[in-house]
Structures are given as structure tokens and as C-alpha cells.
Design a protein around this motif. Sequence first.
Motif, PDB file in Angstrom:
ATOM      1  N   PHE A 102      14.089  17.945  24.526  1.00  0.00           N
ATOM      2  CA  PHE A 102      15.361  18.076  23.804  1.00  0.00           C
ATOM      3  C   PHE A 102      15.698  19.521  23.405  1.00  0.00           C
ATOM      4  O   PHE A 102      16.753  19.765  22.832  1.00  0.00           O
ATOM      5  N   ARG A 142      17.764  27.209  15.219  1.00  0.00           N
ATOM      6  CA  ARG A 142      16.824  26.089  15.164  1.00  0.00           C
ATOM      7  C   ARG A 142      17.232  25.018  16.153  1.00  0.00           C
ATOM      8  O   ARG A 142      18.297  24.411  15.996  1.00  0.00           O
ATOM      9  N   GLU A 143      16.380  24.808  17.146  1.00  0.00           N
ATOM     10  CA  GLU A 143      16.623  23.759  18.136  1.00  0.00           C
ATOM     11  C   GLU A 143      15.889  22.493  17.700  1.00  0.00           C
ATOM     12  O   GLU A 143      15.398  22.417  16.578  1.00  0.00           O
ATOM     13  N   PHE A 144      15.786  21.524  18.607  1.00  0.00           N
ATOM     14  CA  PHE A 144      15.124  20.271  18.230  1.00  0.00           C
ATOM     15  C   PHE A 144      13.708  20.544  17.715  1.00  0.00           C
ATOM     16  O   PHE A 144      13.319  20.085  16.656  1.00  0.00           O
ATOM     17  N   LEU A 169      21.235  26.447  12.192  1.00  0.00           N
ATOM     18  CA  LEU A 169      21.132  25.293  13.090  1.00  0.00           C
ATOM     19  C   LEU A 169      21.772  25.577  14.437  1.00  0.00           C
ATOM     20  O   LEU A 169      22.757  26.305  14.534  1.00  0.00           O
ATOM     21  N   ASN A 174      23.517  19.636  23.967  1.00  0.00           N
ATOM     22  CA  ASN A 174      22.805  19.251  25.189  1.00  0.00           C
ATOM     23  C   ASN A 174      22.570  17.754  25.335  1.00  0.00           C
ATOM     24  O   ASN A 174      21.763  17.332  26.147  1.00  0.00           O
ATOM     25  N   THR A 175      23.269  16.942  24.531  1.00  0.00           N
ATOM     26  CA  THR A 175      22.913  15.522  24.522  1.00  0.00           C
ATOM     27  C   THR A 175      23.915  14.649  25.267  1.00  0.00           C
ATOM     28  O   THR A 175      23.568  13.988  26.234  1.00  0.00           O
ATOM     29  N   THR A 189      25.806  17.115  20.351  1.00  0.00           N
ATOM     30  CA  THR A 189      24.394  16.956  20.024  1.00  0.00           C
ATOM     31  C   THR A 189      24.338  16.427  18.597  1.00  0.00           C
ATOM     32  O   THR A 189      25.316  15.866  18.106  1.00  0.00           O
ATOM     33  N   GLU A 190      23.217  16.626  17.932  1.00  0.00           N
ATOM     34  CA  GLU A 190      23.087  16.042  16.593  1.00  0.00           C
ATOM     35  C   GLU A 190      23.665  16.937  15.505  1.00  0.00           C
ATOM     36  O   GLU A 190      23.845  16.495  14.382  1.00  0.00           O
ATOM     37  N   HIS A 273      20.374   8.507  15.804  1.00  0.00           N
ATOM     38  CA  HIS A 273      20.805   9.124  17.065  1.00  0.00           C
ATOM     39  C   HIS A 273      22.040   8.378  17.592  1.00  0.00           C
ATOM     40  O   HIS A 273      22.919   8.976  18.195  1.00  0.00           O
ATOM     41  N   LEU A 296      11.743  20.085   8.512  1.00  0.00           N
ATOM     42  CA  LEU A 296      12.863  20.886   9.014  1.00  0.00           C
ATOM     43  C   LEU A 296      12.539  22.367   8.932  1.00  0.00           C
ATOM     44  O   LEU A 296      13.011  23.167   9.726  1.00  0.00           O
ATOM     45  N   PHE A 307      11.059  14.693  11.726  1.00  0.00           N
ATOM     46  CA  PHE A 307      11.101  13.347  11.154  1.00  0.00           C
ATOM     47  C   PHE A 307       9.747  12.959  10.571  1.00  0.00           C
ATOM     48  O   PHE A 307       8.748  13.641  10.775  1.00  0.00           O
TER      49      PHE A 307
HETATM   50  C1  LIG Z   1      18.811  16.095  23.125  1.00  0.00           C
HETATM   51  C2  LIG Z   1      18.725  15.065  22.085  1.00  0.00           C
HETATM   52  O1  LIG Z   1      18.792  13.915  22.403  1.00  0.00           O
HETATM   53  C3  LIG Z   1      18.565  15.414  20.707  1.00  0.00           C
HETATM   54  C4  LIG Z   1      18.747  16.641  20.186  1.00  0.00           C
HETATM   55  C5  LIG Z   1      18.541  16.814  18.809  1.00  0.00           C
HETATM   56  C6  LIG Z   1      18.690  17.944  18.113  1.00  0.00           C
HETATM   57  C7  LIG Z   1      19.137  19.195  18.746  1.00  0.00           C
HETATM   58  C8  LIG Z   1      18.370  17.894  16.722  1.00  0.00           C
HETATM   59  C9  LIG Z   1      18.463  18.906  15.881  1.00  0.00           C
HETATM   60  C10 LIG Z   1      18.167  18.913  14.458  1.00  0.00           C
HETATM   61  C11 LIG Z   1      18.095  20.166  13.901  1.00  0.00           C
HETATM   62  C12 LIG Z   1      18.253  21.441  14.661  1.00  0.00           C
HETATM   63  C13 LIG Z   1      17.833  20.336  12.436  1.00  0.00           C
HETATM   64  C14 LIG Z   1      18.260  19.152  11.646  1.00  0.00           C
HETATM   65  C15 LIG Z   1      17.645  17.929  12.182  1.00  0.00           C
HETATM   66  C16 LIG Z   1      17.989  17.644  13.641  1.00  0.00           C
HETATM   67  C17 LIG Z   1      19.267  16.826  13.650  1.00  0.00           C
HETATM   68  C18 LIG Z   1      16.846  16.804  14.152  1.00  0.00           C
END
Ligand SMILES: CC(=O)/C=C/C=C(C)/C=C/C1=C(C)CCCC1(C)C
Length: 540
Positions: A102, A142-144, A169, A174-175, A189-190, A273, A296, A307
Motif C-alpha cells: 500500500f 507519511r504513507e501507509f 499525511l 493509490n487506492t 485513498t484513505e 476502508h 501513527l 492500527f
Molecule cells: C492502498 C490502500 O488500500 C490503502 C492505503 C492507505 C493509506 C495510504 C493510509 C494512510 C494513513 C495515514 C497516512 C495516516 C493515518 C492513518 C491512515 C489512514 C492509515
Amino acid sequence: MSPTMASPFCVLQPLAASVVTETPTPTPAIAPVPPARPLVDAPRRRGGRSTGEHAAWKSIRQERWEGALELEGELPLWLDGTYLRNGPGLWNLGDYGFRHLFDGYATLVRVSFRDGHAVGAHRQIESEAYKAARAHGKVCYREFSEVPKADSLLSYVGQLATLFSGSSLTDNSNTGVVRLGDGRVLCLTETIKGSIVVDPDTLDTLGKFEYTDKLGGLIHSAHPIVTDTEFWTLVPDLIRPGYSVVRMDAGTNERRFVGRVDCRGGPAPGWVHSFPITDHYVVVPEMPLRYCARNLLRAEPTPLYKFEWHPESGSYMHVMCKASGRVVASVEVPPYVTFHFINAYEEKDDEGRVTAIVADCCEHNANTSILDKLRLQNLRSSTGQDVLPDARVGRFRIPLDGSPFGELESALDPDQHGRGMDMCSINPAHIGKKYRYAYACGAQRPCNFPNTLTKIDLVEKTAKNWYEEGAVPSEPFFVPRPGAVEEDDGVAISMVSAKDGSAYALVLDAKTFQEIARAKFPYAMPYGLHCCWVPRTSDA
Ligand SMILES: CC(=O)/C=C/C=C(C)/C=C/C1=C(C)CCCC1(C)C
Ligand SMILES: CC(/C=C/C=O)=C\C=C\C=O
Ligand SMILES: [Fe+2]
């Protein structure tokens, strides 16, 4: 996009010229620009590649490409439009290799179908995170799982501040990729700042999708539910554990608050998600895999990344009425782990009153290890052993009569799809409604990653499976035939990274699940995640 939102970890310099390391054959229609500083496919410090490594987990080798695809088989003439797939296709910066699937910078893939022909393309999404990484040769946001190395002198308090202001962040979207009701195409993405508008024809990054409301929030569900008229999503509240349910009309950038769900467990909201909706309700999952403020901030990831697993906190499913924003059910359910909900629908009694909600998901048997199994090192080191954790179609039944408990069962024998399943799609006409078929990736064991495509019949409780030795297929995306009446009248399209380093868009007849055609790319394509379909407009 202007590079105004500088990461606190990198001082932005003017963008270096495009990064391209290799020209595929045949000569691309869009000629690659010579590299200013090649960042991909160099030897890396971590997650290094052995010779037998599968192309699915190798970084994309050039910035962009477009060209006609060689066809095997015959494409249906009604297939007229563009298939888009998003995913993390670039996992290297110089000799530095990312950890987790991710983490990769977003690669958008396009296959446009017309008159029985196919044209393919791919392009990197120009997020601030990607541009900064290119300019500086290092992770700046900050990536995943990747975090900028602490070469800045930010104190713990300073890091907290950049985290909670959102400035550190990533916006690496990329999701997923969705076509909004008004025709705009959005990569997601998230992180909320990672909502990026792209041109589905040129794959140009057009700019940030600016939410014009004052709702705020830093993260949201990576998978909004999008229809011709609306866009629903969930915004978790990490401070006062809960979720805002929000809705945006097509043609606007303004989300509206619909209602709030308070978490019943703690210490933080469960990871969302994705989530499902029905005609009248939004289903809000609260799983015991919860966001973790401490994780985090960690420089080195834990096995559960950002998590934490809190089985003692309970697992819940909440149901909100779309019209009133009221929570009409909140039930405790057995523990579960899911990335992807498949669909949900209302169950009615003889008088037409809704008595329960049925919600289906790709459920990993309440086992969080799937998250760590998606580390690139694991994916690259396939030894022929069967290490993919089991997964099933988890079916929740949420009673609306005030009962405190809901049920969770397997919707069919998981052996039907090899006890692996994720990355699902359905006929979009059945979103929120009773449905029969789901398309997903399944498993032929032994394997370390889903390696089949599966069509699941939820009525007969059977599955039809497609398998090719050594293939790594991505989400089979259902495209209905225009004018279709039957639920499975259409095709399922999947991009396949093959064992021999080739890649092709596989088109399966969704009814028989037999191959109709494959459109071959002249170079290797890494694995990718979610897709959408952009039908051709009559004037195009
Ligand atoms: C590619 C995919 O399915 C998920 C990507 C998830 C990401 C990029 C999550 C990013 C996060 C942060 C950078 C900090 C806050 C928490 C969280 C949402 C996991
Ligand atoms: C690729 C994946 C799970 C596969 C396991 O069976 C999950 C992807 C999640 C993000 O979109
Ligand atoms: Fe996803």
C-alpha cells in the motif's frame, strides 16, 4: 497542481523533469522524456529482488506509455468505453525499496475499448507526495507504512502537530478510482487530501478535488459509494471515537453531514476502508481493528501498521437511516476483519416492512495477519508454500427489531473459491439491492496471494473460477452490457500480471466466466487495486 502544500519533512524545490527509465517495445505513442534523475528499478536496500521475482511486485518501469494493444480473441462490439485501474505501482526511490504493497506511488492504467480494438496506457498520478519524492529522492509524507526519515529536527510535539494538522499525511491517491455522477473521475485513498481529479483520456492529473464544505476531517473511507446522483462516505473521528456519515450531490464539491455514529468500543474507531449502503440505510462497520494514534507516530511500523487489534472492545455493525440520519440499529457481532464490503440489501416481511439488513464482505476470518502478508518482501518471496490466510464471503444479518446481536456467517463454502477472496465487484445496478453475483480474486492453493478470478453465485452457493499458472490477476471489474436485463449479462475485466513478465487485460464473459479476449501490453505491469468504467459519451 501547485506545490504549495509543502511537507514539513522536505523543502520543495522546482520539479525535476519526468522520470522515465526504460522505453518498452513497440515504440510508445507518447515518447518518454529522458530522465533527470532515474528513481525506479535501481538496486534497493530493502525488499531486494531475486531473479525469480514476479513482475506483479516490481515497480513500473516508466512514467507513462500509450499504444495499441495486441488482441487475442474477439472483443464484444458493445464494449465501448474506458476501463481505469488505480494502484500503488512504484515502490522504489533510488536504491530504497518500500515495505508494503500500500506504500507505492499511484499508477493509473487505462484500457480503452472501441469497435473491437483496445488501446492501453498508464501514467503516474502527480500527487504532491510523488512530486516531492521525485524532487528529493526520498519519502516526504507519511504513507501507509513508510514515514519520512527524521532528518528534520521536529520534536515529538512538532510531529504530533504535523500529523493532526494533516500536513505530513500523504496525498498519494493509490487506492481507488471512481467516476462521479457528473462525469469527473476521481482517484482516492484513505486521506481526504488524497482525492485527485484525473482526465480519463490523457490520464493527466488535473488537480486536487477540493471539498468546499467546512466538515473537515483528515481521513475517510477509501471507498465511497458512488451513484449517478450521489456520493456517500464515512469520516472517522479519532478524537471522540465515532464516524460522520456524509453525502455529496453529483455536480457539487460539498459534502453534507447526515448523521453521526458513536463507537461502542474503544479506544479509537475501527478502520473503515469501505462500507455498504442499501436503498434506505447506510451500514457503518466498527471492527476491532482500530486506528491507533501511537502507531501513527512510530518511525518503524508494527505488524498492524497504523492500527491495533482490540478484540475485547467488541465488534459492531450500526445502521443509519439515510433520510433522518438516525441510528436505527447497533448490534454486536462476532469479531471480523475486512477491507472490502461487497454489497448490502434490505430484507422485508410480507407487509413490505424492512426487518433486517444483510451486508456481505470479504472477511479474513477475524485474522489480522493478512495486513502483514501484504508486505512486499512476503509477496516477492513465493516459495510455493501455502501462506495466504483463509478468507470467505462474510454475511452479516443485522435485525432492525432492537435485538442486541447480529449474525455473521459464511455465505457459501469458502472451498468454492479456494478459501481466499478479496477485491470484489458487482453489477452496479444492484448496489444496495438484493443481488446474486459477486466477482472477486480467489485462491488456487498453495499460494501466497490470491491467484484466481472467481464468480460467486450467492443463491446457488457455488463459484466458477478462472486460473492460469503463475498469473496474478487484479480485481475482476464487472461491466454490464448496455440494455442488459440479467444481472450477469456483461463482462468482467481484470489486468493480469503474468508469470513470464507480460501483462494483459483479460475480458471474461461474466455469465460463463470463460475468456473472451485478452489485450496484451508490450511490457510488464505491476499488480493494482481498484477500477472503474467510463462509458464513451455519444459525442466522443
Ligand atoms: C492502498 C490502500 O488500500 C490503502 C492505503 C492507505 C493509506 C495510504 C493510509 C494512510 C494513513 C495515514 C497516512 C495516516 C493515518 C492513518 C491512515 C489512514 C492509515
Ligand atoms: C489486495 C488485498 C487483499 C488481498 C488478500 O487476499 C487487499 C487490498 C486492499 C486495498 O484496497
Ligand atoms: Fe480497497
